[in-house]
Design a protein around this motif. Structure first.
Motif, PDB file in Angstrom:
ATOM      1  N   SER A  34      57.737 -54.206   0.620  1.00 28.26           N
ATOM      2  CA  SER A  34      58.111 -52.864   1.105  1.00 28.26           C
ATOM      3  C   SER A  34      57.632 -52.631   2.532  1.00 28.26           C
ATOM      4  CB  SER A  34      57.572 -51.777   0.173  1.00 28.26           C
ATOM      5  OG  SER A  34      56.164 -51.777   0.161  1.00 28.26           O
ATOM      6  N   GLY A  35      56.527 -53.277   2.915  1.00 31.37           N
ATOM      7  CA  GLY A  35      56.043 -53.131   4.290  1.00 31.37           C
ATOM      8  C   GLY A  35      57.089 -53.600   5.294  1.00 31.37           C
ATOM      9  N   ALA A  36      57.877 -54.622   4.903  1.00 28.36           N
ATOM     10  CA  ALA A  36      58.919 -55.137   5.797  1.00 28.36           C
ATOM     11  C   ALA A  36      59.936 -54.045   6.117  1.00 28.36           C
ATOM     12  CB  ALA A  36      59.604 -56.357   5.183  1.00 28.36           C
ATOM     13  N   TYR A  38      59.332 -50.822   6.403  1.00 23.39           N
ATOM     14  CA  TYR A  38      58.735 -49.947   7.424  1.00 23.39           C
ATOM     15  C   TYR A  38      58.659 -50.665   8.774  1.00 23.39           C
ATOM     16  CZ  TYR A  38      57.803 -46.713   3.690  1.00 23.39           C
ATOM     17  OH  TYR A  38      57.980 -45.838   2.650  1.00 23.39           O
ATOM     18  N   ARG A  39      58.375 -51.960   8.742  1.00 26.07           N
ATOM     19  CA  ARG A  39      58.347 -52.741   9.982  1.00 26.07           C
ATOM     20  C   ARG A  39      59.742 -52.802  10.607  1.00 26.07           C
ATOM     21  NH1 ARG A  39      53.840 -56.208  10.749  1.00 26.07           N
ATOM     22  NH2 ARG A  39      52.243 -55.813   9.179  1.00 26.07           N
ATOM     23  N   LEU A  40      60.759 -53.017   9.769  1.00 25.89           N
ATOM     24  CA  LEU A  40      62.136 -53.062  10.272  1.00 25.89           C
ATOM     25  C   LEU A  40      62.548 -51.721  10.861  1.00 25.89           C
ATOM     26  CD1 LEU A  40      63.673 -55.070   7.315  1.00 25.89           C
ATOM     27  CD2 LEU A  40      63.771 -55.783   9.717  1.00 25.89           C
ATOM     28  N   VAL A 103      60.943 -40.248   6.540  1.00 24.34           N
ATOM     29  CA  VAL A 103      61.192 -41.694   6.600  1.00 24.34           C
ATOM     30  C   VAL A 103      60.928 -42.311   5.227  1.00 24.34           C
ATOM     31  CG1 VAL A 103      60.445 -43.877   7.642  1.00 24.34           C
ATOM     32  CG2 VAL A 103      60.717 -41.826   9.068  1.00 24.34           C
ATOM     33  N   ARG A 104      59.832 -41.908   4.598  1.00 26.86           N
ATOM     34  CA  ARG A 104      59.505 -42.428   3.261  1.00 26.86           C
ATOM     35  C   ARG A 104      60.614 -42.063   2.275  1.00 26.86           C
ATOM     36  NH1 ARG A 104      54.579 -44.528   3.751  1.00 26.86           N
ATOM     37  NH2 ARG A 104      54.800 -45.253   1.625  1.00 26.86           N
ATOM     38  N   ALA A 105      61.109 -40.831   2.376  1.00 26.55           N
ATOM     39  CA  ALA A 105      62.179 -40.385   1.472  1.00 26.55           C
ATOM     40  C   ALA A 105      63.446 -41.208   1.697  1.00 26.55           C
ATOM     41  CB  ALA A 105      62.455 -38.902   1.684  1.00 26.55           C
TER      42      ALA A 105
HETATM   43  O1  C5P Z   1      52.130 -54.285   4.342  1.00 23.08           O
HETATM   44  P1  C5P Z   1      52.429 -54.227   5.828  1.00 23.08           P
HETATM   45  O2  C5P Z   1      51.223 -54.504   6.670  1.00 23.08           O
HETATM   46  O3  C5P Z   1      53.590 -55.081   6.195  1.00 23.08           O
HETATM   47  O4  C5P Z   1      52.875 -52.718   6.099  1.00 23.08           O
HETATM   48  C1  C5P Z   1      53.027 -52.202   7.407  1.00 23.08           C
HETATM   49  C2  C5P Z   1      52.742 -50.721   7.414  1.00 23.08           C
HETATM   50  O5  C5P Z   1      53.768 -50.053   6.663  1.00 23.08           O
HETATM   51  C3  C5P Z   1      51.437 -50.306   6.742  1.00 23.08           C
HETATM   52  O6  C5P Z   1      50.370 -50.224   7.660  1.00 23.08           O
HETATM   53  C4  C5P Z   1      51.749 -48.953   6.136  1.00 23.08           C
HETATM   54  O7  C5P Z   1      51.462 -47.909   7.036  1.00 23.08           O
HETATM   55  C5  C5P Z   1      53.230 -48.976   5.904  1.00 23.08           C
HETATM   56  N1  C5P Z   1      53.594 -49.121   4.511  1.00 23.08           N
HETATM   57  C6  C5P Z   1      53.636 -47.998   3.738  1.00 23.08           C
HETATM   58  N2  C5P Z   1      54.047 -48.056   2.444  1.00 23.08           N
HETATM   59  C7  C5P Z   1      54.381 -49.226   1.903  1.00 23.08           C
HETATM   60  C8  C5P Z   1      54.322 -50.419   2.660  1.00 23.08           C
HETATM   61  C9  C5P Z   1      53.912 -50.333   3.978  1.00 23.08           C
HETATM   62  O8  C5P Z   1      53.313 -46.916   4.191  1.00 23.08           O
HETATM   63  N3  C5P Z   1      54.804 -49.256   0.641  1.00 23.08           N
END
Ligand code: C5P
Length: 218
Positions: A34-36, A38-40, A103-105
């Motif tokens: 899931s972090g990917a 947010y990174r994308l 953004v989360r929504a």
């Molecule tokens: O896990 P990763 O380091 O790739 O996540 C990058 C950022 O995305 C985190 O620092 C966090 O703020 C956010 N994130 C989040 N919820 C998730 C996954 C990532 O808020 N489920």
């Protein structure tokens, strides 16, 4: 009712992604990083000239994120950005856009869509709390900040002493702090999550512990 999901949450550079992907492969399940997402979203905003703090504009981009996943690779608008999204800068951007509720929504359903019939292993910050609250197994995977910084340094082929290393450590601590203190889906260990501290565990040992817990369920 329990979802066929193993939710693995924890701080940055804890190794949860590696462990989650390995557990998914061992169980023949899909894997969600899931972090990917947010990174994308952060990278997409940067490329489109949208500020990471512009909640409405970033959420609009997240809702239509032109991303594709295949194995361990990830594409944005047709370009392979697998390495690009791993930079510390995009990590900070991800943390910034992830603090915005809209953004989360916008990314919520997209994450849930990863759950198919085979089941899922998902890693992030709020897999157990928000995205898959009925996950059959919830794990909070962590490690000492210094150990996490050492793992990140090894990945980047940087020595584990010196100014560059200290910078990695302080970046990790800053991002953890931001993830813990935010109002929207803060990073925390849930009461129903098992704690897996990997400071003194290898990847194999960490994977084995998750699989052992999983087998105890049935
Ligand atoms: O896990 P990763 O380091 O790739 O996540 C990058 C950022 O995305 C985190 O620092 C966090 O703020 C956010 N994130 C989040 N919820 C998730 C996954 C990532 O808020 N489920």
């Amino acid at each position: 009712f329990m979802q066929k999901v193993i939710a693995i949450d924890g701080p940055s550079a804890s190794g949860k992604g590696t462990v989650a992907a390995r557990v998914a492969a061992a169980l023949g399940r899909a894997y969600l990083d899931s972090g990917a997402l947010y990174r994308l979203t952060a990278l997409h905003a940067q490329q489109q000239g949208v500020e990471w703090t512009d909640e409405a504009a970033v959420a609009a981009l997240a809702a239509e994120l032109p991303a594709e996943f295949s194995g361990s690779r990830v594409w944005l608008a047709g370009a392979d950005v697998s390495e690009q999204i791993r930079s510390e800068n995009i990590g900070m951007g991800a943390s910034a856009v992830a603090a915005l509720p809209a953004v989360r929504a916008a990314l919520l359903q997209r994450q849930r869509d990863f759950l198919g019939v085979a089941g899922l292993v998902a890693d992030g910050r709020d897999m157990g709390a928000v995205v898959f609250p009925d996950a059959e197994l919830k794990i909070f995977l962590t490690a000492d900040a210094r150990v996490r910084a050492e793992r990140r340094a090894k990945q980047l082929h940087i020595p584990c002493t010196g100014i560059e290393f200290e910078r990695i450590l302080s970046d990790i601590e800053a991002r953890d702090e931001a993830d813990r203190r935010r109002a929207a889906a803060p990073l925390r260990q849930l009461p129903d999550a098992r704690l897996l501290d990997t400071s003194h565990l290898s990847i194999d040992e960490s994977v084995k512990q998750v699989l052992d817990w999983y087998r105890e369920l049935s």
